[in-house]
Write an enzyme that holds these catalytic residues in place. Structure first.
Site, PDB file in Angstrom:
ATOM      1  N   GLY A  46      40.181 -46.418  28.590  1.00 30.43           N
ATOM      2  CA  GLY A  46      41.030 -47.575  28.337  1.00 30.43           C
ATOM      3  C   GLY A  46      41.210 -48.495  29.531  1.00 30.43           C
ATOM      4  O   GLY A  46      40.263 -48.775  30.276  1.00 30.43           O
ATOM      5  N   ILE A  47      42.457 -48.942  29.731  1.00 28.47           N
ATOM      6  CA  ILE A  47      42.747 -49.866  30.837  1.00 28.47           C
ATOM      7  C   ILE A  47      42.426 -49.210  32.178  1.00 28.47           C
ATOM      8  O   ILE A  47      41.937 -49.859  33.104  1.00 28.47           O
ATOM      9  CB  ILE A  47      44.235 -50.301  30.773  1.00 28.47           C
ATOM     10  CG1 ILE A  47      44.481 -51.192  29.552  1.00 28.47           C
ATOM     11  CG2 ILE A  47      44.645 -51.033  32.052  1.00 28.47           C
ATOM     12  CD1 ILE A  47      45.960 -51.487  29.278  1.00 28.47           C
ATOM     13  N   ASN A  97      48.729 -45.958  35.905  1.00 33.53           N
ATOM     14  CA  ASN A  97      48.314 -46.416  34.580  1.00 33.53           C
ATOM     15  C   ASN A  97      48.521 -45.366  33.494  1.00 33.53           C
ATOM     16  O   ASN A  97      48.631 -45.706  32.320  1.00 33.53           O
ATOM     17  CB  ASN A  97      46.831 -46.821  34.648  1.00 33.53           C
ATOM     18  CG  ASN A  97      46.224 -46.984  33.284  1.00 33.53           C
ATOM     19  OD1 ASN A  97      46.464 -47.976  32.604  1.00 33.53           O
ATOM     20  ND2 ASN A  97      45.439 -45.995  32.850  1.00 33.53           N
ATOM     21  N   ALA A  98      48.575 -44.091  33.874  1.00 33.17           N
ATOM     22  CA  ALA A  98      48.638 -43.017  32.869  1.00 33.17           C
ATOM     23  C   ALA A  98      49.836 -43.214  31.941  1.00 33.17           C
ATOM     24  O   ALA A  98      50.956 -43.417  32.405  1.00 33.17           O
ATOM     25  CB  ALA A  98      48.737 -41.660  33.562  1.00 33.17           C
ATOM     26  N   GLY A  99      49.585 -43.148  30.654  1.00 34.05           N
ATOM     27  CA  GLY A  99      50.683 -43.323  29.708  1.00 34.05           C
ATOM     28  C   GLY A  99      50.325 -42.755  28.349  1.00 34.05           C
ATOM     29  O   GLY A  99      49.155 -42.654  27.986  1.00 34.05           O
ATOM     30  N   ILE A 100      51.379 -42.357  27.628  1.00 32.50           N
ATOM     31  CA  ILE A 100      51.183 -41.812  26.280  1.00 32.50           C
ATOM     32  C   ILE A 100      52.170 -42.456  25.313  1.00 32.50           C
ATOM     33  O   ILE A 100      53.190 -43.022  25.735  1.00 32.50           O
ATOM     34  CB  ILE A 100      51.380 -40.271  26.243  1.00 32.50           C
ATOM     35  CG1 ILE A 100      52.800 -39.883  26.706  1.00 32.50           C
ATOM     36  CG2 ILE A 100      50.331 -39.576  27.103  1.00 32.50           C
ATOM     37  CD1 ILE A 100      53.148 -38.408  26.477  1.00 32.50           C
ATOM     38  N   GLN A 127      59.462 -47.172  18.889  1.00 32.18           N
ATOM     39  CA  GLN A 127      59.074 -46.879  20.283  1.00 32.18           C
ATOM     40  C   GLN A 127      60.274 -46.860  21.226  1.00 32.18           C
ATOM     41  O   GLN A 127      60.187 -47.357  22.353  1.00 32.18           O
ATOM     42  CB  GLN A 127      58.060 -47.913  20.780  1.00 32.18           C
ATOM     43  CG  GLN A 127      56.660 -47.717  20.212  1.00 32.18           C
ATOM     44  CD  GLN A 127      55.609 -48.387  21.079  1.00 32.18           C
ATOM     45  OE1 GLN A 127      55.746 -49.552  21.439  1.00 32.18           O
ATOM     46  NE2 GLN A 127      54.566 -47.650  21.426  1.00 32.18           N
ATOM     47  N   TYR A 159      58.942 -44.970  24.285  1.00 33.35           N
ATOM     48  CA  TYR A 159      57.921 -45.713  25.043  1.00 33.35           C
ATOM     49  C   TYR A 159      58.534 -46.966  25.685  1.00 33.35           C
ATOM     50  O   TYR A 159      58.310 -47.255  26.864  1.00 33.35           O
ATOM     51  CB  TYR A 159      56.785 -46.082  24.097  1.00 33.35           C
ATOM     52  CG  TYR A 159      55.590 -46.741  24.731  1.00 33.35           C
ATOM     53  CD1 TYR A 159      54.584 -45.986  25.325  1.00 33.35           C
ATOM     54  CD2 TYR A 159      55.448 -48.130  24.712  1.00 33.35           C
ATOM     55  CE1 TYR A 159      53.471 -46.601  25.883  1.00 33.35           C
ATOM     56  CE2 TYR A 159      54.344 -48.746  25.269  1.00 33.35           C
ATOM     57  CZ  TYR A 159      53.352 -47.977  25.850  1.00 33.35           C
ATOM     58  OH  TYR A 159      52.252 -48.583  26.407  1.00 33.35           O
TER      59      TYR A 159
HETATM   60  N1  CAA Z   1      60.460 -53.562  11.621  1.00 30.25           N
HETATM   61  C1  CAA Z   1      61.428 -53.299  10.721  1.00 30.25           C
HETATM   62  N2  CAA Z   1      61.366 -52.303   9.838  1.00 30.25           N
HETATM   63  C2  CAA Z   1      60.291 -51.554   9.829  1.00 30.25           C
HETATM   64  C3  CAA Z   1      59.226 -51.774  10.710  1.00 30.25           C
HETATM   65  C4  CAA Z   1      59.342 -52.833  11.634  1.00 30.25           C
HETATM   66  N3  CAA Z   1      58.367 -53.116  12.515  1.00 30.25           N
HETATM   67  N4  CAA Z   1      58.278 -50.856  10.481  1.00 30.25           N
HETATM   68  C5  CAA Z   1      58.733 -50.082   9.480  1.00 30.25           C
HETATM   69  N5  CAA Z   1      59.939 -50.520   9.078  1.00 30.25           N
HETATM   70  C6  CAA Z   1      60.759 -49.983   8.014  1.00 30.25           C
HETATM   71  C7  CAA Z   1      59.921 -49.709   6.781  1.00 30.25           C
HETATM   72  O1  CAA Z   1      59.825 -50.862   5.985  1.00 30.25           O
HETATM   73  C8  CAA Z   1      60.709 -48.610   6.112  1.00 30.25           C
HETATM   74  O2  CAA Z   1      61.849 -49.147   5.499  1.00 30.25           O
HETATM   75  P1  CAA Z   1      62.414 -48.489   4.143  1.00 30.25           P
HETATM   76  O3  CAA Z   1      62.832 -47.086   4.496  1.00 30.25           O
HETATM   77  O4  CAA Z   1      63.586 -49.363   3.777  1.00 30.25           O
HETATM   78  O5  CAA Z   1      61.314 -48.541   3.157  1.00 30.25           O
HETATM   79  C9  CAA Z   1      61.202 -47.805   7.291  1.00 30.25           C
HETATM   80  O6  CAA Z   1      61.263 -48.712   8.409  1.00 30.25           O
HETATM   81  C10 CAA Z   1      60.249 -46.683   7.616  1.00 30.25           C
HETATM   82  O7  CAA Z   1      60.793 -45.973   8.647  1.00 30.25           O
HETATM   83  P2  CAA Z   1      60.092 -44.625   9.048  1.00 30.25           P
HETATM   84  O8  CAA Z   1      60.827 -44.024  10.173  1.00 30.25           O
HETATM   85  O9  CAA Z   1      59.928 -43.754   7.823  1.00 30.25           O
HETATM   86  O10 CAA Z   1      58.674 -45.176   9.544  1.00 30.25           O
HETATM   87  P3  CAA Z   1      57.313 -44.419   9.467  1.00 30.25           P
HETATM   88  O11 CAA Z   1      57.517 -43.003   9.855  1.00 30.25           O
HETATM   89  O12 CAA Z   1      56.619 -44.728   8.231  1.00 30.25           O
HETATM   90  O13 CAA Z   1      56.497 -45.190  10.637  1.00 30.25           O
HETATM   91  C11 CAA Z   1      56.042 -45.793  12.898  1.00 30.25           C
HETATM   92  C12 CAA Z   1      57.123 -45.493  11.866  1.00 30.25           C
HETATM   93  C13 CAA Z   1      55.187 -44.551  13.127  1.00 30.25           C
HETATM   94  C14 CAA Z   1      56.718 -46.153  14.195  1.00 30.25           C
HETATM   95  C15 CAA Z   1      55.156 -46.939  12.389  1.00 30.25           C
HETATM   96  O14 CAA Z   1      55.991 -48.014  12.030  1.00 30.25           O
HETATM   97  C16 CAA Z   1      54.197 -47.420  13.457  1.00 30.25           C
HETATM   98  O15 CAA Z   1      53.227 -46.772  13.781  1.00 30.25           O
HETATM   99  N6  CAA Z   1      54.469 -48.622  14.009  1.00 30.25           N
HETATM  100  C17 CAA Z   1      53.661 -49.199  15.093  1.00 30.25           C
HETATM  101  C18 CAA Z   1      54.320 -48.911  16.392  1.00 30.25           C
HETATM  102  C19 CAA Z   1      53.556 -49.615  17.488  1.00 30.25           C
HETATM  103  O16 CAA Z   1      53.379 -50.812  17.508  1.00 30.25           O
HETATM  104  N7  CAA Z   1      53.112 -48.840  18.480  1.00 30.25           N
HETATM  105  C20 CAA Z   1      52.365 -49.402  19.575  1.00 30.25           C
HETATM  106  C21 CAA Z   1      51.335 -48.398  20.031  1.00 30.25           C
HETATM  107  S1  CAA Z   1      50.232 -49.121  21.202  1.00 30.25           S
HETATM  108  C22 CAA Z   1      51.131 -49.263  22.578  1.00 30.25           C
HETATM  109  O17 CAA Z   1      52.245 -48.849  22.680  1.00 30.25           O
HETATM  110  C23 CAA Z   1      50.458 -49.968  23.744  1.00 30.25           C
HETATM  111  C24 CAA Z   1      51.278 -51.078  24.232  1.00 30.25           C
HETATM  112  O18 CAA Z   1      51.802 -50.962  25.339  1.00 30.25           O
HETATM  113  C25 CAA Z   1      51.370 -52.325  23.466  1.00 30.25           C
END
Ligand code: CAA
Length: 244
Positions: free
Chosen positions: A17-18, A86-89, A148, A151
């Site tokens: 990655g990065i 840089n290490a991150g999870i 997050q 995170y």
């Molecule tokens: N905003 C508002 N509501 C949200 C939402 C959001 N972004 N995402 C989900 N919801 C809502 C859903 O609509 C659902 O609502 P209802 O219960 O009313 O139907 C509820 O929240 C679901 O909640 P859960 O806890 O059950 O969610 P889940 O277990 O299905 O998934 C999650 C949660 C795993 C966090 C998933 O949303 C996900 O993977 N999101 C992406 C997170 C993300 O962007 N991570 C970045 C990784 S990369 C990184 O971190 C690098 C960097 O530095 C950028």
């Protein structure tokens, strides 16, 4: 480089990655580079075969292992002038589903890892009157992200850590800066569910993920010989997603 001295750089999480892009960018610029990693040996070996950059395995979450690991790198390459934390999870889950273990694991690696590694190199940098520390934060540490809390807390913590440590290094030629990348085309982003990723990309004005090399070029900028007046800064590299 504008100096005849070859600087030694250590990049944590440096075989993918990065981190990998950072290692390769710095090596191309003439730095002597070491990569730390904690995951699969075979992937690290493939990275070393492909790039010629040596890698060392330890967990940045383990203070003792950082001390030992830094000593091993320094025995092979010389004193570390440049540290890229840089290490991150990620262990994404909404708060109701977030276990104490997955809270702690993310804080231990992402934030305590910066402390452990900085503590292993900082004093020697101060004595030598030159050093560069770059901490990789995240747009999500600045803006927050659903699922997050762990995170985002770790990455926001890195920004405070950076500013405080910058004050401790300023009089000794040691700069400490942070980069807050946006969503970057790495394995960490590839595990985001396919039904969620498009909605994230839709919020990035540039309209795409960053390439890892686009973050690495910012690291190269901050570690340069003539970057000595830049310290305590956070540089956003996020395609316009968040403007602090
Ligand atoms: N905003 C508002 N509501 C949200 C939402 C959001 N972004 N995402 C989900 N919801 C809502 C859903 O609509 C659902 O609502 P209802 O219960 O009313 O139907 C509820 O929240 C679901 O909640 P859960 O806890 O059950 O969610 P889940 O277990 O299905 O998934 C999650 C949660 C795993 C966090 C998933 O949303 C996900 O993977 N999101 C992406 C997170 C993300 O962007 N991570 C970045 C990784 S990369 C990184 O971190 C690098 C960097 O530095 C950028």
């Amino acid at each position: 480089m504008t100096t005849t001295q070859v600087r030694v750089a250590l990049v944590t999480g440096g075989t993918a990655g990065i981190g990998a892009a950072t290692c390769e960018t710095l090596a191309t610029l003439g730095y002597r580079v070491a990569a730390n990693f904690c995951g699969a040996e075979d992937r690290a070996a493939a990275f070393t075969r492909r790039t010629g950059i040596r890698s060392w395995r330890w967990s940045v979450a383990d203070h003792e292992a950082c001390t030992t690991g830094v000593a091993a790198v320094e025995a092979a390459l010389g004193p570390i002038d440049i540290l890229v934390n840089n290490a991150g999870i990620t262990r994404d889950a909404s708060l109701a589903k977030l276990s104490p273990e997955n809270w702690q694991a993310v804080l231990d690696t992402n934030l305590t890892g910066c402390f452990n590694m900085a503590r292993s190199v900082f004093q020697a940098m101060r004595v030598r009157k030159w050093g560069r520390i770059v901490n990789i934060s995240s747009v999500n540490g600045e803006a927050g992200q659903f699922g997050q809390t762990n995170y985002a807390a770790s990455k926001a913590g890195i920004l405070g850590f950076t500013k405080a440590l910058a004050l401790e290094g300023a009089h000794a030629g040691v700069t400490v800066n942070a980069i807050a990348p946006g969503y970057t085309d790495t394995e960490m982003v590839r595990v985001i569910p396919a039904d969620i990723l498009p909605s994230i990309i839709a919020k990035i004005p540039v309209g795409r993920l960053a390439a890892p090399a686009e973050i690495a070029r910012c690291v190269a900028f901050l570690v340069a010989e003539d970057a000595g007046f830049i310290t305590g800064a956070t540089i956003d590299v996020n395609g316009g997603q968040h403007m602090g």
